[in-house]
Design an enzyme around this catalytic site. Structure first.
Site, PDB file in Angstrom:
ATOM      1  N   CYS A 241      22.866  21.200   3.384  1.00 19.92           N
ATOM      2  CA  CYS A 241      23.046  20.547   4.665  1.00 19.92           C
ATOM      3  C   CYS A 241      22.022  20.937   5.730  1.00 19.92           C
ATOM      4  CB  CYS A 241      24.464  20.802   5.172  1.00 19.92           C
ATOM      5  SG  CYS A 241      24.952  19.631   6.483  1.00 19.92           S
TER       6      CYS A 241
ATOM      7  N   ASP B 138     -10.029 -17.097  -4.038  1.00 22.49           N
ATOM      8  CA  ASP B 138     -10.790 -15.933  -3.600  1.00 22.49           C
ATOM      9  C   ASP B 138     -11.828 -16.280  -2.538  1.00 22.49           C
ATOM     10  OD1 ASP B 138      -9.344 -14.327  -5.272  1.00 22.49           O
ATOM     11  OD2 ASP B 138     -10.822 -14.309  -6.876  1.00 22.49           O
ATOM     12  N   SER B 139     -12.582 -17.360  -2.765  1.00 22.18           N
ATOM     13  CA  SER B 139     -13.592 -17.731  -1.779  1.00 22.18           C
ATOM     14  C   SER B 139     -12.935 -18.223  -0.498  1.00 22.18           C
ATOM     15  CB  SER B 139     -14.538 -18.796  -2.345  1.00 22.18           C
ATOM     16  OG  SER B 139     -13.857 -19.997  -2.646  1.00 22.18           O
TER      17      SER B 139
ATOM     18  N   GLU C 226      -9.672  -9.184 -10.793  1.00 14.47           N
ATOM     19  CA  GLU C 226     -10.830  -9.600 -11.584  1.00 14.47           C
ATOM     20  C   GLU C 226     -11.701  -8.407 -11.938  1.00 14.47           C
ATOM     21  OE1 GLU C 226     -11.354 -14.176  -9.895  1.00 14.47           O
ATOM     22  OE2 GLU C 226     -12.656 -12.581  -9.146  1.00 14.47           O
TER      23      GLU C 226
ATOM     24  N   GLU D  24      29.008  19.953   0.116  1.00 12.29           N
ATOM     25  CA  GLU D  24      29.165  21.320   0.605  1.00 12.29           C
ATOM     26  C   GLU D  24      30.661  21.662   0.669  1.00 12.29           C
ATOM     27  OE1 GLU D  24      27.166  23.656   4.429  1.00 12.29           O
ATOM     28  OE2 GLU D  24      27.581  21.516   4.526  1.00 12.29           O
TER      29      GLU D  24
ATOM     30  N   LYS E 109      23.302  29.106   1.328  1.00  7.03           N
ATOM     31  CA  LYS E 109      22.697  28.348   2.415  1.00  7.03           C
ATOM     32  C   LYS E 109      21.810  29.252   3.263  1.00  7.03           C
ATOM     33  CE  LYS E 109      24.204  24.946   5.906  1.00  7.03           C
ATOM     34  NZ  LYS E 109      25.410  24.267   6.418  1.00  7.03           N
TER      35      LYS E 109
ATOM     36  N   SER F 277     -15.879 -22.322  -3.213  1.00 10.37           N
ATOM     37  CA  SER F 277     -15.616 -23.153  -4.388  1.00 10.37           C
ATOM     38  C   SER F 277     -14.404 -24.055  -4.227  1.00 10.37           C
ATOM     39  CB  SER F 277     -15.392 -22.254  -5.608  1.00 10.37           C
ATOM     40  OG  SER F 277     -14.200 -21.493  -5.449  1.00 10.37           O
TER      41      SER F 277
END
Length: 642
Positions: A170, A355-356, A464, A46, A115, A351
């Site tokens: 501003c 993920d499990s 997945e 400014e 302004k 498993s």
């Protein structure tokens, strides 16, 4: 400018109060340096042509004329510069003085924006000398040019239509209803703020938050250039705090009393994409005039940081907070479903994989939330032809440490019986051999849930689902999929977070070993040494690449060309990710993503945890028969060697 990237800079040059000749030279020097670096938008503070702290000197014709002469010098010099520049100056119009931003490009004065909100408190008394700007746009003569004057002005680049510039000054930003709000609704994707904000204790933090939040609310890029060294320190000190933000994130910043220069690239295409998906962002162009300008199209060199893991916060503290929140969201969703259907058990196929493991951790949290024992979780391991000792052992140790109900069902005989029913040769290690095992496992879980009055908790994750890496009506199916909104890269961090807060050292150790185990469905016989023979990422590609691609496709809506470019920037310095590798797996992603939509069209319920999800009932609607032709054709145009 290619792919919507705009190289932009905010400057705070060292000035001299009321010395327009000196200030003009400093601004011009900055402009030339910026142009040499490929900057296409340069914003100065400014009143940069005069200095902000001139006080009643602004009423002097000599100072006003000096500012105009400085502006004319910049206009002439800008003919040789391929950029848009914004400079601040006092301007007399119809006998009234205005605090203005001049927008110039290649010798043309595109417009003058006054302004709107003038401060009149503390050390700021702009209403003493200046008049607020009007939304009405009129034409005035400045430096021998016919120029539009008013606050309702936008500036659009013909060669890059996604770059539409709006301007405020501003105090405008500090107001209850900033002009930039209307600029954005009228189409501005980039807001420039010419400012002279003094420095006081705590103000920098507030200013930073204000700029970031405004860019988030308006879905725009926001440049804030503030006055710095050289302003009068009679009653105030100015620190040159420059900021560039985009959609809520500060991309570049000069700390107070720093170098007075911030530079980065703003992604204008992303702003358009964000607005297209945001139904509450309602355009309103009434009363606005748009001025068009020309810039030479170039391929902007990317210097901004491209996050290679967009789903995972880089800061450890934020990452831990994010992990805890997601785990609570998953657990709360499952708790509600268990409560609603009066399930006696949460049945999970365990498993020994990632993920499990996460699904089991979530189920235990859900039971705790319901005030029920962990034993109401029934974890079932179903070893078959590809199960290794490592995963089988980890599954049992995990269940023991979490104190859940653990059951082992050997499914090999059932699978062989099924193979006999359909005439499948057990020695034929094809897709039927693999999927037959997965479907038998799901059959066992579903029937076990029926027998125990339970609910089958799904374990498949978002990555997945995107790739279709699930057996249709096998692990693809459950009664509630707690991981459906969690990408694989984030799954790892969620499990690691649980390891960090584990109640026992044994639990921590087994969680870390699960993290260290290669991702695998274990549907092919193990190697002679007992190690996993089937590694998922060898078949479908690295999950960190696919999660990166998934985010850019779904969250940002980008096309293959831009995503490939972003991937090269994000994974630069990683020798394993050559351009050819990035290209190969990007092509694989698109092919699988389109071909596997039919699996996503019938997903079980599951909680949304982030901004990207593939639920057909929520954020992703796509026909199962959609063709990938256009996307693959665009990929064909790329040269992976570049």
């Amino acid at each position: 400018m290619k792919d919507g990237f705009l190289k932009a800079a905010a400057f705070s040059p060292a000035l001299r109060v009321a010395d327009c000749t000196y200030n003009t030279a400093e601004i011009l020097s900055g402009l030339r340096c910026a142009a040499a670096r490929g900057v296409k938008l340069a914003v100065f503070p400014e009143f940069c042509l005069t200095g902000y702290t001139c006080g009643d000197l602004f009423l002097q014709h000599t100072l006003q004329q000096g500012a105009l002469e400085g502006l004319n010098t910049l206009l002439e010099a800008s003919r040789e510069l391929d950029l848009v520049a914004l400079v601040g100056l006092p301007l007399s119009v119809h006998g009234k003085l205005y605090n203005c931003a001049a927008v110039l490009c290649r010798g043309q004065l595109l417009g003058i924006v006054p302004k709107t909100y003038l401060p009149n408190y503390g050390e700021f008394y702009e209403k003493r000398q200046f008049t607020p700007g009007s939304t009405e746009v009129e034409t005035i003569t400045v430096c021998g040019q016919q120029v539009p004057f008013g606050t309702s002005l936008l500036f659009r680049c013909r060669q890059m239509p996604s770059f539409v510039l709006g301007v405020e000054l501003c105090e405008d930003l500090w107001s209850a209803l900033p002009p930039s709000t209307f600029h954005a609704l009228a189409g501005a994707t980039v807001i420039a703020n010419l400012s002279a904000s003094d420095e006081t204790v705590g103000k920098a933090e507030y200013r930073r938050a204000l700029v970031a939040n405004q860019s988030a609310r308006l879905l725009c890029g926001y440049l804030y250039a503030s006055a710095g060294h050289g302003e009068s320190t009679q009653d105030m000190v100015f620190a040159g705090h420059d900021l560039i933000a985009e959609n809520g994130t500060v991309l570049s910043e000069t700390v107070p009393f720093g170098g007075g220069y911030a530079e980065t690239e703003i992604d204008c295409q992303r702003m358009e994409a964000e607005r297209a998906r945001n139904t509450s962002f309602e355009p309103c162009r009434e009363g606005y005039a748009t001025v068009e300008f020309d810039l030479t199209p170039v391929e902007t060199t990317l210097t901004r940081w491209i996050d290679p893991a967009p789903f995972v916060p880089g800061d450890p503290q934020r990452r831990a907070q994010r992990c805890e929140l997601i785990l609570r969201m998953q657990a709360d969703g499952l708790a509600k479903r268990l409560e609603h259907v009066h399930a006696k058990k949460a049945v999970i196929g365990i498993s020994g994989g990632l993920d499990s493991c996460l699904a089991l951790l979530v189920a235990v949290r859900a039971m705790k939330q319901l005030g029920r024992p962990a034993g109401d979780v029934l974890a079932v391991t179903m070893p078959c032809f590809g199960t290794t000792k490592r995963t089988r052992s980890n599954a049992q140790i995990l269940c023991d440490e979490l104190q859940v109900n653990f059951q082992e069902i050997h499914i090999a005989n059932t699978v062989r019986s099924h193979f006999a029913d359909i005439g499948q040769d057990e020695n034929m290690l094809d897709v039927t051999f693999e999927n037959g095992q997965a479907r038998v496992r799901t059959l066992e879980l579903m029937d076990l849930a029926n027998r125990t009055g339970g609910l089958v908790v799904g374990t498949g994750d978002l990555s997945e689902l995107a790739l279709g890496w699930a057996t249709y009506n096998g692990d693809h199916m459950s009664m509630y999929g707690v991981n459906a909104g969690v990408p694989k890269t984030l799954v790892r961090h969620l499990v690691h977070y649980e390891a960090d807060i584990a109640a026992t050292e044994t639990l921590r150790t087994v969680l870390l070993d699960i993290l260290d185990t290669p991702v695998s469905p274990e549907l092919l016989p193990a190697k002679d040494d007992g190690e996993i023979a089937q590694r998922t990422e060898d078949l479908v590609g690295p999950y960190e690449l696919h999660d990166f691609y998934l985010y850019q496709v779904l969250r940002c809506g980008f096309g293959p060309t831009k995503i490939f470019r972003l991937a090269k920037a994000a994974f630069k310095g990683r020798p394993e990710y050559t351009d050819a590798v990035l290209y190969r797996w990007l092509r694989n992603f698109y092919w699988r993503f389109f071909a596997q939509q039919f699996k996503r069209s019938c997903l079980p319920d599951g909680p949304k945890v982030g901004s990207v999800t593939l639920s057909p009932r929520g954020d992703w609607r796509m026909p199962s028969d959609a063709c990938a032709t256009l996307w693959l054709a665009e990929l064909e145009q790329l040269n992976p060697g570049n």
